[in-house]
Design a protein around this motif. Sequence first.
Motif, PDB file in Angstrom:
ATOM      1  N   GLN A  54      11.168 -26.005 -13.673  1.00  0.00           N
ATOM      2  CA  GLN A  54       9.954 -25.412 -13.124  1.00  0.00           C
ATOM      3  C   GLN A  54      10.294 -24.764 -11.794  1.00  0.00           C
ATOM      4  OE1 GLN A  54       7.639 -28.996 -12.714  1.00  0.00           O
ATOM      5  NE2 GLN A  54       6.592 -28.610 -14.655  1.00  0.00           N
ATOM      6  N   ALA A  80       8.527 -23.154  -8.505  1.00  0.00           N
ATOM      7  CA  ALA A  80       7.244 -23.082  -7.812  1.00  0.00           C
ATOM      8  C   ALA A  80       7.440 -22.402  -6.463  1.00  0.00           C
ATOM      9  CB  ALA A  80       6.676 -24.483  -7.608  1.00  0.00           C
ATOM     10  N   GLN A  85      11.816 -29.547 -10.923  1.00  0.00           N
ATOM     11  CA  GLN A  85      11.176 -28.473 -10.164  1.00  0.00           C
ATOM     12  C   GLN A  85      12.018 -28.056  -8.965  1.00  0.00           C
ATOM     13  OE1 GLN A  85       7.455 -28.539  -7.395  1.00  0.00           O
ATOM     14  NE2 GLN A  85       6.742 -28.407  -9.517  1.00  0.00           N
ATOM     15  N   GLU A 103       8.059 -21.693 -15.854  1.00  0.00           N
ATOM     16  CA  GLU A 103       8.913 -22.713 -16.463  1.00  0.00           C
ATOM     17  C   GLU A 103       9.825 -22.101 -17.515  1.00  0.00           C
ATOM     18  OE1 GLU A 103       5.305 -25.546 -17.186  1.00  0.00           O
ATOM     19  OE2 GLU A 103       7.144 -26.751 -17.147  1.00  0.00           O
ATOM     20  N   PHE A 127       4.139 -19.980 -10.219  1.00  0.00           N
ATOM     21  CA  PHE A 127       4.739 -21.082 -10.978  1.00  0.00           C
ATOM     22  C   PHE A 127       5.229 -20.561 -12.325  1.00  0.00           C
ATOM     23  CE2 PHE A 127       4.860 -24.993 -13.394  1.00  0.00           C
ATOM     24  CZ  PHE A 127       5.183 -25.963 -12.457  1.00  0.00           C
ATOM     25  N   VAL A 165      -3.234 -26.294 -16.500  1.00  0.00           N
ATOM     26  CA  VAL A 165      -1.943 -26.932 -16.788  1.00  0.00           C
ATOM     27  C   VAL A 165      -2.150 -27.936 -17.920  1.00  0.00           C
ATOM     28  CG1 VAL A 165      -0.083 -28.338 -15.818  1.00  0.00           C
ATOM     29  CG2 VAL A 165      -1.198 -26.599 -14.406  1.00  0.00           C
ATOM     30  N   TRP A 213      12.936 -28.913 -19.096  1.00  0.00           N
ATOM     31  CA  TRP A 213      12.342 -27.736 -18.470  1.00  0.00           C
ATOM     32  C   TRP A 213      12.694 -27.646 -16.994  1.00  0.00           C
ATOM     33  CZ3 TRP A 213       8.903 -24.490 -21.179  1.00  0.00           C
ATOM     34  CH2 TRP A 213       8.570 -24.929 -22.459  1.00  0.00           C
ATOM     35  N   THR A 240      11.113 -32.607 -16.872  1.00  0.00           N
ATOM     36  CA  THR A 240      11.065 -31.357 -16.122  1.00  0.00           C
ATOM     37  C   THR A 240      11.774 -31.572 -14.793  1.00  0.00           C
ATOM     38  OG1 THR A 240       8.992 -31.809 -14.947  1.00  0.00           O
ATOM     39  CG2 THR A 240       8.814 -30.757 -17.116  1.00  0.00           C
TER      40      THR A 240
END
Length: 132
Positions: free
Chosen positions: A49, A51, A8, A39, A37, A93, A47, A6
């Motif tokens: 993400q 936020a 972010q 994704e 949040f 999560v 992925w 992932t």
Amino acid sequence: MFFEMTYQVRVLNVEEGMRWYTTFFNREADFIPHEGFAEWEMLPGCWLQMAEGQPTQGSGPVRLAVEDLEKEIRRLQETLEIVEIEAFSRDEVPVKWTTFSDPWGNRIGLFEYRNKLEEQQRINELRSNKQK
């Protein structure tokens, strides 16, 4: 074995961020576990993400999936002498995770699926896609 990752990014305003990334990916988010949040699976097992929060300078965190987070934390503490590293989780999560810095300040992290059946399904799916 790393099998998923992932990345972010942070945005100051979640509504604007949702609009921008929905437009960027040309589709709605694949997963929204909680407020602020979202994704998107960019490629199988990769992925992005988004936020809500203060954007930071520099890169990361890039998070890699592992099968045993605690084991990897111990390995990193022993082999790379990473002191400030601990696992985190939230009920809503589906993974637990950790984030730490490399010697140059780049943010790196690891995550582990809490549901081992889901984890194995993801590994099998990714292996199947790789063989095609």
